[in-house]
Write a protein that holds these residues in place. Sequence first.
Motif, PDB file in Angstrom:
ATOM      1  N   GLY A   1     -77.347   1.269 134.845  1.00  0.00           N
ATOM      2  CA  GLY A   1     -77.710   1.046 136.233  1.00  0.00           C
ATOM      3  C   GLY A   1     -78.529  -0.202 136.469  1.00  0.00           C
ATOM      4  O   GLY A   1     -78.783  -0.576 137.614  1.00  0.00           O
ATOM      5  N   ALA A   2     -78.949  -0.867 135.372  1.00  0.00           N
ATOM      6  CA  ALA A   2     -79.774  -2.062 135.529  1.00  0.00           C
ATOM      7  C   ALA A   2     -78.947  -3.288 135.909  1.00  0.00           C
ATOM      8  O   ALA A   2     -79.422  -4.153 136.643  1.00  0.00           O
ATOM      9  CB  ALA A   2     -80.542  -2.344 134.238  1.00  0.00           C
TER      10      ALA A   2
ATOM     11  N   GLU B   1     -74.810  -1.706 140.027  1.00  0.00           N
ATOM     12  CA  GLU B   1     -75.825  -0.847 140.658  1.00  0.00           C
ATOM     13  C   GLU B   1     -75.210   0.218 141.559  1.00  0.00           C
ATOM     14  O   GLU B   1     -75.552   1.401 141.471  1.00  0.00           O
ATOM     15  CB  GLU B   1     -76.802  -1.698 141.468  1.00  0.00           C
ATOM     16  N   ASP B   2     -74.324  -0.198 142.442  1.00  0.00           N
ATOM     17  CA  ASP B   2     -73.737   0.753 143.387  1.00  0.00           C
ATOM     18  C   ASP B   2     -72.896   1.799 142.673  1.00  0.00           C
ATOM     19  O   ASP B   2     -72.959   2.997 142.996  1.00  0.00           O
ATOM     20  CB  ASP B   2     -72.885   0.014 144.425  1.00  0.00           C
ATOM     21  N   TYR B   3     -72.118   1.350 141.687  1.00  0.00           N
ATOM     22  CA  TYR B   3     -71.286   2.297 140.935  1.00  0.00           C
ATOM     23  C   TYR B   3     -72.166   3.307 140.206  1.00  0.00           C
ATOM     24  O   TYR B   3     -71.890   4.515 140.228  1.00  0.00           O
ATOM     25  CB  TYR B   3     -70.409   1.554 139.932  1.00  0.00           C
TER      26      TYR B   3
ATOM     27  N   SER C   1     -73.979   8.697 139.403  1.00  0.00           N
ATOM     28  CA  SER C   1     -75.122   9.579 139.166  1.00  0.00           C
ATOM     29  C   SER C   1     -75.111  10.748 140.151  1.00  0.00           C
ATOM     30  O   SER C   1     -75.355  11.904 139.773  1.00  0.00           O
ATOM     31  CB  SER C   1     -76.442   8.799 139.300  1.00  0.00           C
ATOM     32  N   LEU C   2     -74.817  10.454 141.391  1.00  0.00           N
ATOM     33  CA  LEU C   2     -74.754  11.514 142.399  1.00  0.00           C
ATOM     34  C   LEU C   2     -73.591  12.463 142.132  1.00  0.00           C
ATOM     35  O   LEU C   2     -73.693  13.676 142.357  1.00  0.00           O
ATOM     36  CB  LEU C   2     -74.635  10.901 143.794  1.00  0.00           C
ATOM     37  N   GLU C   3     -72.476  11.913 141.613  1.00  0.00           N
ATOM     38  CA  GLU C   3     -71.341  12.769 141.283  1.00  0.00           C
ATOM     39  C   GLU C   3     -71.660  13.659 140.080  1.00  0.00           C
ATOM     40  O   GLU C   3     -71.276  14.838 140.047  1.00  0.00           O
ATOM     41  CB  GLU C   3     -70.103  11.916 140.991  1.00  0.00           C
ATOM     42  N   VAL C   4     -72.351  13.099 139.093  1.00  0.00           N
ATOM     43  CA  VAL C   4     -72.782  13.914 137.942  1.00  0.00           C
ATOM     44  C   VAL C   4     -73.676  15.053 138.422  1.00  0.00           C
ATOM     45  O   VAL C   4     -73.534  16.205 137.989  1.00  0.00           O
ATOM     46  CB  VAL C   4     -73.499  13.040 136.895  1.00  0.00           C
TER      47      VAL C   4
END
Length: 293
Positions: A124-125, A130-132, A137-140
């Motif tokens: 994520g860095a 970043e957007d992906y 993360s939200l899908e996980v």
Amino acid sequence: MPIITTSDQVELAVEDTGSGQAIVFVHEFGGDMRSWEPQVRYFSRRYRCITFNARGYPPSAVPEDIEAYSQRRAAEDIRDVLDALEIDRAHIVGLSMGGFATVHFGLIAPERALSLVVAGAGYGAEKEHEDYFRDVSLEVAAQFEKQGAQQFSKTYALAASRIPFLQKDPRGWQEFQHHLSQHSALGSAMTMRGVQARRPSLYDLEQQLKAMPVPTLIVVGDEDDHCLQPGIFMKRAIPASGLAVMPKAGHTLNLEDPALFNQLVAEFLASVAQDAWLPRDARSQPSQIMKTS
């Protein structure tokens, strides 16, 4: 198992093994305090080894409020563990999510850190991802809630960066997946939403990192693609830092190749103890190729 209470009144489970200078091990998202067993068995011969389960990871408490989870809070939990155990300063060793917490601990409480080991930190860095990363993360998080940890752990543990672990140590990988299956689905989802999906990019912290005085070892696996460039970035930004790249290694560094990981950390700690892990010499400029005068 001892339970400590953080400054925001969340209970964390802690284990304390050995004596000597303290090392606090901070686990990754897919792990827990059990993930550090190869390190505790090795380092507790000479050091006091502290492991703890992050909030959201039973037997630590699982807050139901998303605001109880953040990158800042994860770093403050390390400080709260030190305070509860009456430890003034410690070496901090973190992997992945724990590596990010370790970096942020060095930023908010450098006076409490003897040294930092930042392993497998980078997801994520990268600015272009970043957007992906936020979306995945939200899908996980959603899948942990939908399927439960027991079922979704079978998918999560087969991420690309875990395959080197599976290939070289199927039994160790199976234990990792089994431990993950025992996690709280709610705690995992909250951690993904509150910490991973909202943490700042390391690249946005460049000026703070350049001012951080703590001796730092950065460790990445050469097949952990999304940690390689962030690892190089941190090496260039943090003054007293060194970068170790472990060959044919993925994300689960300390469990994939525990002997090599332990050796790297042990040599680093020995250098720190001798005040020999110094900022980069000003004469060693990356812009220079060969000296002509």
